[in-house]
Design a protein around this motif. Sequence first.
Motif, short mmCIF file in Angstrom:
data_model
loop_
_atom_site.label_atom_id
_atom_site.label_comp_id
_atom_site.label_asym_id
_atom_site.label_seq_id
_atom_site.Cartn_x
_atom_site.Cartn_y
_atom_site.Cartn_z
N LYS A 90 94.37 40.26 78.78
CA LYS A 90 95.23 39.95 77.64
C LYS A 90 94.41 39.38 76.50
CE LYS A 90 99.01 39.24 75.28
NZ LYS A 90 99.75 40.36 74.67
N LEU A 91 93.47 38.48 76.81
CA LEU A 91 92.60 37.90 75.79
C LEU A 91 91.73 38.98 75.15
CD1 LEU A 91 91.25 35.49 74.34
CD2 LEU A 91 89.69 35.33 76.30
N LEU A 92 91.23 39.91 75.94
CA LEU A 92 90.33 40.93 75.44
C LEU A 92 91.04 42.01 74.64
CD1 LEU A 92 88.00 41.47 78.55
CD2 LEU A 92 87.50 40.14 76.49
N PRO A 147 86.91 37.09 67.83
CA PRO A 147 87.24 37.53 66.47
C PRO A 147 88.24 38.66 66.40
CG PRO A 147 85.04 38.26 67.12
CD PRO A 147 85.49 37.30 68.17
N TRP A 148 88.39 39.44 67.47
CA TRP A 148 89.36 40.55 67.44
C TRP A 148 90.79 40.06 67.39
CZ3 TRP A 148 85.70 39.67 71.21
CH2 TRP A 148 86.15 39.02 72.37
N ASN A 149 91.04 38.81 67.75
CA ASN A 149 92.42 38.28 67.73
C ASN A 149 92.85 37.87 66.33
OD1 ASN A 149 92.96 38.60 70.45
ND2 ASN A 149 92.05 36.63 70.99
N THR A 150 91.89 37.75 65.38
CA THR A 150 92.24 37.34 64.03
C THR A 150 91.75 38.32 62.98
OG1 THR A 150 90.22 36.00 63.94
CG2 THR A 150 92.25 34.89 64.60
N ALA A 151 90.88 39.24 63.39
CA ALA A 151 90.31 40.18 62.41
C ALA A 151 91.35 41.19 61.96
CB ALA A 151 89.12 40.92 63.02
N VAL A 152 91.24 41.62 60.71
CA VAL A 152 92.11 42.67 60.20
C VAL A 152 91.62 44.00 60.73
CG1 VAL A 152 92.94 43.83 58.12
CG2 VAL A 152 92.59 41.35 58.11
N VAL A 189 86.58 49.68 74.61
CA VAL A 189 86.97 48.54 73.77
C VAL A 189 86.89 47.24 74.58
CG1 VAL A 189 88.88 47.46 72.54
CG2 VAL A 189 88.43 49.91 72.25
N ALA A 190 87.42 47.27 75.80
CA ALA A 190 87.40 46.08 76.66
C ALA A 190 85.96 45.68 76.99
CB ALA A 190 88.19 46.34 77.93
N LEU A 191 85.11 46.66 77.26
CA LEU A 191 83.72 46.37 77.62
C LEU A 191 82.99 45.69 76.47
CD1 LEU A 191 81.33 46.67 79.57
CD2 LEU A 191 80.91 48.92 78.57
N ALA A 192 83.15 46.21 75.26
CA ALA A 192 82.47 45.64 74.10
C ALA A 192 82.94 44.21 73.83
CB ALA A 192 82.71 46.51 72.87
N ARG A 193 84.24 43.99 73.94
CA ARG A 193 84.77 42.65 73.69
C ARG A 193 84.39 41.67 74.80
NH1 ARG A 193 90.89 43.91 71.33
NH2 ARG A 193 90.20 45.08 69.47
N ALA A 194 84.35 42.15 76.04
CA ALA A 194 83.96 41.29 77.15
C ALA A 194 82.50 40.87 77.00
CB ALA A 194 84.17 42.01 78.48
N ARG A 195 81.67 41.78 76.58
CA ARG A 195 80.24 41.46 76.37
C ARG A 195 80.08 40.37 75.33
NH1 ARG A 195 75.76 43.73 73.44
NH2 ARG A 195 73.86 43.75 74.71
N TYR A 196 80.84 40.48 74.24
CA TYR A 196 80.81 39.45 73.20
C TYR A 196 81.31 38.11 73.75
CZ TYR A 196 81.71 37.03 68.78
OH TYR A 196 81.73 36.10 67.75
N ALA A 197 82.40 38.15 74.51
CA ALA A 197 83.00 36.92 75.04
C ALA A 197 82.05 36.20 75.99
CB ALA A 197 84.32 37.24 75.74
N GLY A 231 68.80 38.97 66.28
CA GLY A 231 69.33 38.15 65.21
C GLY A 231 70.77 38.43 64.85
N ILE A 232 71.48 39.18 65.69
CA ILE A 232 72.88 39.47 65.41
C ILE A 232 73.70 39.23 66.67
CG2 ILE A 232 72.39 41.17 63.62
CD1 ILE A 232 72.88 43.35 65.69
N SER A 233 74.99 39.04 66.48
CA SER A 233 75.88 38.87 67.62
C SER A 233 76.21 40.23 68.22
CB SER A 233 77.17 38.17 67.19
OG SER A 233 77.84 38.94 66.20
N PRO A 234 76.63 40.28 69.49
CA PRO A 234 77.01 41.57 70.10
C PRO A 234 78.11 42.25 69.30
CG PRO A 234 76.84 39.85 71.76
CD PRO A 234 76.75 39.16 70.44
N ILE A 235 78.02 43.56 69.18
CA ILE A 235 79.03 44.32 68.43
C ILE A 235 80.29 44.45 69.27
CG2 ILE A 235 79.58 46.55 67.40
CD1 ILE A 235 76.59 46.88 66.82
N TRP A 236 81.37 43.86 68.79
CA TRP A 236 82.63 43.92 69.53
C TRP A 236 83.59 44.94 68.91
CZ3 TRP A 236 87.03 43.16 66.78
CH2 TRP A 236 86.92 42.47 65.55
N ASN A 237 83.47 45.18 67.61
CA ASN A 237 84.42 46.07 66.92
C ASN A 237 83.92 47.50 66.98
OD1 ASN A 237 86.41 47.20 65.40
ND2 ASN A 237 86.02 46.02 63.55
#
Length: 219
Positions: free
Chosen positions: A88-90, A210-215, A171-179, A119-125
């Motif tokens: 649900k979070l992801l 960030p996916w929970n608030t990003a446009v 999508v879930a994999l990318a967001r989980a990696r970031y989390a 030098g960058i955060s994992p790509i979640w989007n």
Amino acid sequence: MKQVEIERLLQWTFCDQKSRRSVPGYGYQNSWAMLERHLRLGCSIDSSPRRDCLGDVSAFPDSDALIVAREVGKLSSNAVVDWRESKKLLLGNLVGLASREQFLVFDEIALVIEQACTGISPIWNVGLPKVRPSILGNGKPAVTGTRYGKNRYSTGAHCPLEWAQPTIEGVALARARYAVWHSALTRLAGCLSGKLKNIVAVPPISRASPWNTAVQPRR
């Protein structure tokens, strides 16, 4: 003492201080290189130098960098994301599209070091899931039913649909990696509290999810 965000502190540790990983001309590994070797192998290797080859002490990294690297080495190399508790979070309002459970496991050590070096955060989007007609080997859409001629099909004939890239699993994999990365950084900042000589580690400035608030982009 200087306050430094954990993201920048890790970049300083694994990029700026990395140039001091060895002593030129001696075949001698300093404490930084030996620590890197330990992080890769998961064990210590005796690489003591000869007594007459002490090397150049100026090549040694900052003591705070060594402490940061050691704390990174204490992270999990087998971090498992509980799918039932995290889906649900992801996925948020996309959770209804997840038809099956996923086994998500990450190496926190490798992930933290990799992102520090880039030098960058994992790509979640990676975009939103899309559907497309199922394609046959000849490149044409598959059709369930009977075709009688051009645009003439039996009742109920249809084109089966399938997920295109990105899939809901992607999508879930990318967001989980970031989390996992963000969680590791948050814990690192806490573990480093009071251990550094000249620096105070500040929790990550990156958002936790960030996916929970990003446009979301329109499709």
